[in-house]
Design an enzyme around this catalytic site. Structure first.
Site, PDB file in Angstrom:
ATOM      1  N   PRO A 214      55.354  38.410  70.673  1.00  0.00           N
ATOM      2  CA  PRO A 214      54.810  39.536  69.906  1.00  0.00           C
ATOM      3  C   PRO A 214      53.295  39.555  69.993  1.00  0.00           C
ATOM      4  O   PRO A 214      52.640  38.550  69.755  1.00  0.00           O
ATOM      5  CB  PRO A 214      55.252  39.213  68.466  1.00  0.00           C
ATOM      6  CG  PRO A 214      55.407  37.723  68.443  1.00  0.00           C
ATOM      7  CD  PRO A 214      55.876  37.340  69.821  1.00  0.00           C
TER       8      PRO A 214
ATOM      9  N   HIS B  43      50.076  30.148  68.370  1.00  0.00           N
ATOM     10  CA  HIS B  43      49.543  31.519  68.368  1.00  0.00           C
ATOM     11  C   HIS B  43      48.558  31.697  69.524  1.00  0.00           C
ATOM     12  O   HIS B  43      47.565  32.432  69.416  1.00  0.00           O
ATOM     13  CB  HIS B  43      48.870  31.791  67.020  1.00  0.00           C
ATOM     14  CG  HIS B  43      48.984  33.204  66.523  1.00  0.00           C
ATOM     15  ND1 HIS B  43      49.791  33.576  65.475  1.00  0.00           N
ATOM     16  CD2 HIS B  43      48.366  34.342  66.906  1.00  0.00           C
ATOM     17  CE1 HIS B  43      49.647  34.869  65.246  1.00  0.00           C
ATOM     18  NE2 HIS B  43      48.794  35.366  66.106  1.00  0.00           N
TER      19      HIS B  43
ATOM     20  N   ARG C 207      44.849  30.821  68.717  1.00  0.00           N
ATOM     21  CA  ARG C 207      44.091  31.851  67.997  1.00  0.00           C
ATOM     22  C   ARG C 207      44.007  31.605  66.499  1.00  0.00           C
ATOM     23  O   ARG C 207      43.365  32.368  65.783  1.00  0.00           O
ATOM     24  CB  ARG C 207      44.730  33.227  68.241  1.00  0.00           C
ATOM     25  CG  ARG C 207      44.651  33.676  69.680  1.00  0.00           C
ATOM     26  CD  ARG C 207      45.612  34.808  69.971  1.00  0.00           C
ATOM     27  NE  ARG C 207      45.248  36.095  69.433  1.00  0.00           N
ATOM     28  CZ  ARG C 207      44.378  36.945  69.986  1.00  0.00           C
ATOM     29  NH1 ARG C 207      43.786  36.620  71.117  1.00  0.00           N
ATOM     30  NH2 ARG C 207      44.115  38.114  69.441  1.00  0.00           N
TER      31      ARG C 207
HETATM   32  C1  FMN Z   1      46.043  39.938  71.568  1.00  0.00           C
HETATM   33  C2  FMN Z   1      47.075  39.098  70.896  1.00  0.00           C
HETATM   34  C3  FMN Z   1      47.695  39.583  69.757  1.00  0.00           C
HETATM   35  C4  FMN Z   1      48.682  38.808  69.129  1.00  0.00           C
HETATM   36  N1  FMN Z   1      49.332  39.342  68.054  1.00  0.00           N
HETATM   37  C5  FMN Z   1      50.335  38.649  67.481  1.00  0.00           C
HETATM   38  C6  FMN Z   1      51.074  39.230  66.426  1.00  0.00           C
HETATM   39  O1  FMN Z   1      50.849  40.376  66.044  1.00  0.00           O
HETATM   40  N2  FMN Z   1      52.054  38.487  65.876  1.00  0.00           N
HETATM   41  C7  FMN Z   1      52.351  37.219  66.309  1.00  0.00           C
HETATM   42  O2  FMN Z   1      53.261  36.575  65.767  1.00  0.00           O
HETATM   43  N3  FMN Z   1      51.676  36.644  67.316  1.00  0.00           N
HETATM   44  C8  FMN Z   1      50.679  37.338  67.917  1.00  0.00           C
HETATM   45  N4  FMN Z   1      50.006  36.781  68.964  1.00  0.00           N
HETATM   46  C9  FMN Z   1      50.384  35.433  69.473  1.00  0.00           C
HETATM   47  C10 FMN Z   1      51.459  35.530  70.568  1.00  0.00           C
HETATM   48  O3  FMN Z   1      52.710  35.873  70.011  1.00  0.00           O
HETATM   49  C11 FMN Z   1      51.658  34.197  71.304  1.00  0.00           C
HETATM   50  O4  FMN Z   1      51.886  33.173  70.368  1.00  0.00           O
HETATM   51  C12 FMN Z   1      50.497  33.802  72.231  1.00  0.00           C
HETATM   52  O5  FMN Z   1      49.857  34.935  72.782  1.00  0.00           O
HETATM   53  C13 FMN Z   1      51.022  32.924  73.355  1.00  0.00           C
HETATM   54  O6  FMN Z   1      50.000  32.444  74.136  1.00  0.00           O
HETATM   55  P1  FMN Z   1      49.545  33.112  75.545  1.00  0.00           P
HETATM   56  O7  FMN Z   1      48.770  34.322  75.209  1.00  0.00           O
HETATM   57  O8  FMN Z   1      48.700  32.007  76.138  1.00  0.00           O
HETATM   58  O9  FMN Z   1      50.772  33.389  76.369  1.00  0.00           O
HETATM   59  C14 FMN Z   1      49.010  37.519  69.609  1.00  0.00           C
HETATM   60  C15 FMN Z   1      48.374  37.032  70.760  1.00  0.00           C
HETATM   61  C16 FMN Z   1      47.418  37.800  71.402  1.00  0.00           C
HETATM   62  C17 FMN Z   1      46.767  37.261  72.645  1.00  0.00           C
HETATM   63  C1  COI Z   2      46.771  41.832  63.707  1.00  0.00           C
HETATM   64  C2  COI Z   2      46.891  40.355  63.906  1.00  0.00           C
HETATM   65  C3  COI Z   2      47.828  39.826  62.901  1.00  0.00           C
HETATM   66  C4  COI Z   2      47.302  40.087  65.317  1.00  0.00           C
HETATM   67  C5  COI Z   2      47.330  38.651  65.712  1.00  0.00           C
HETATM   68  O1  COI Z   2      48.198  37.914  65.344  1.00  0.00           O
HETATM   69  C6  COI Z   2      46.324  38.145  66.631  1.00  0.00           C
HETATM   70  O2  COI Z   2      45.344  38.833  66.926  1.00  0.00           O
HETATM   71  O3  COI Z   2      46.476  36.989  67.086  1.00  0.00           O
END
Ligand code: FMN
Ligand code: COI
Length: 362
Positions: free
Chosen positions: A83, A256, A259
């Protein structure tokens, strides 16, 4: 540069390059970035590189299948779309474009609660796509309950409860650390039905996440949605077991994408102990730095049923829309297939723990 030349680019590198040409710098920083020193962001990819596949040979690789099931539903390969928020940043059709690519390639899509298109619009765009819905526990339990029911009514096959949102991360690359979405960016899945057309402000939405969420809430989310529950953001084996004891059907090992908590463990480094602790009681998935077919097969060897990708999908979507994302997913599936064959595995189920080991050295 090393003695043998620069590192070869992975499948997503060209998409990242093309995305950088079309996205503004702030948006790219939001997508690419991690939190703090970005120690965990870097550690995620580095941890996959520290693992080595140990292939088996002489096993007739004429037919190699990548197909598998996730919570009982068939998918083309053990790779899925994590997601991620706000696909309008990457494509004018937002998550509708993503869903079509998922449908075309037989890939599971986990729709974010911070999607710009409503869960029903995403469903309507690609009725044949297997879709799960990521949610947070909100301070407003009544709204959380309503949204859990909405997820089910819009055809989601599972809820992915993200549990690593209990504090606001410091996202170092972004000016003032706050990404301000462009005006008018809708968040329809954070609003009650009465306001779904308007959506809510992102700031309000993020502060609506409930830091008081506990294991006891897992049963509530299951009850409210009537769907299988995946808990996303688990990094400790004892937490994984407690989630399963509390009713979770699957565990998504995730930080995440580096992040949230910077300085925490890379997912590849804790996957095996979590999968071992959970055993056959629940499916285990992983995300964070998955970039290649070998990364996916390493994840399977460590006990995951599937690996999820985040950023590369957004880069591919920004670079080429539905077409671009579908071609990226197709190439990744093909990379999984060739990796399975080289490893002597005719299907994902044939991958064993002894197909992977730590590389010697520092
Ligand atoms: C731009 C962005 C937005 C994300 N938004 C969400 C989110 O809305 N909800 C969530 O559970 N994880 C979110 N994530 C985390 C991703 O689900 C995932 O854990 C992560 O991107 C995996 O690592 P990778 O980008 O190295 O593949 C987000 C990640 C990115 C890069
Ligand atoms: C709007 C945020 C909850 C999105 C997110 O999970 C992220 O930017 O890593």
């Amino acid at each position: 540069m090393s003695a043998v030349g620069p590192e070869a680019p992975d499948l997503s590198a060209a998409r990242r390059h093309a995305a950088a040409a079309v996205l503004d710098a702030g948006t790219l920083a939001y997508i690419d970035g991690g939190s703090g020193l970005e120690e965990t962001l870097r550690a995620n990819t580095a941890a996959w590189r520290r693992l080595a596949l140990q292939p088996r040979v002489l096993r007739d690789m004429t037919v190699v299948e990548t197909a598998t099931t996730l919570l009982g539903a068939p998918v083309a390969a053990p790779v899925a779309l994590a997601p991620t928020a706000m696909h309008l940043l990457a494509d004018p059709e937002g998550e509708a474009a993503t869903a079509r690519a998922a449908e075309r390639t037989g890939t599971l899509l986990v729709a974010s609660q911070a999607a710009n298109r409503s869960w029903q619009e995403i469903a309507d765009a690609a009725p044949g796509a297997l879709r799960w819905t990521q949610m947070y526990m909100l301070r407003d339990r009544g709204l959380t309950r309503e949204l859990a029911a909405y997820a089910k009514d819009s055809g989601s096959r599972a809820i992915v409860l993200c549990v690593d949102g209990v504090a606001l991360p410091r996202r170092s690359r972004m000016d003032g650390n706050a990404f301000v979405p462009p005006d008018g960016m809708p968040f329809p899945n954070l609003a009650p039905a009465s306001a779904r057309g308007r959506g809510v402000e992102l700031g309000a939405a993020v502060s609506a996440f409930d830091p008081a969420v506990t294991f006891a809430d897992l049963a509530l989310v299951k009850e409210w949605s009537g769907l299988p529950l995946v808990v996303k953001g688990v990094l400790h084996a004892r937490d994984a077991v407690e989630c399963v004891d509390a009713g979770a059907d699957a565990i998504a090992v995730s930080n995440h994408g580096g992040r949230q908590l910077d300085g925490c463990v890379a997912t590849a480094d804790v996957l095996a102990e979590i999968a071992d602790a959970v055993g056959a009681r629940a499916e285990v998935y992983v995300d964070g730095g998955i970039r290649t077919g070998p990364d996916v097969v390493k994840a399977l060897a460590l006990g995951a049923r599937a690996a999820f990708v985040g950023r590369p999908a957004l880069w591919a979507l920004a670079a080429g829309g539905t077409e671009g994302l579908a071609s990226y997913l197709g190439e990744l599936q093909e990379d999984v297939r060739r990796t399975l064959a080289f490893c002597g595995c005719t299907s994902p189920d044939a991958v064993r723990g002894d197909h992977v080991r730590l590389r010697p050295g520092p």
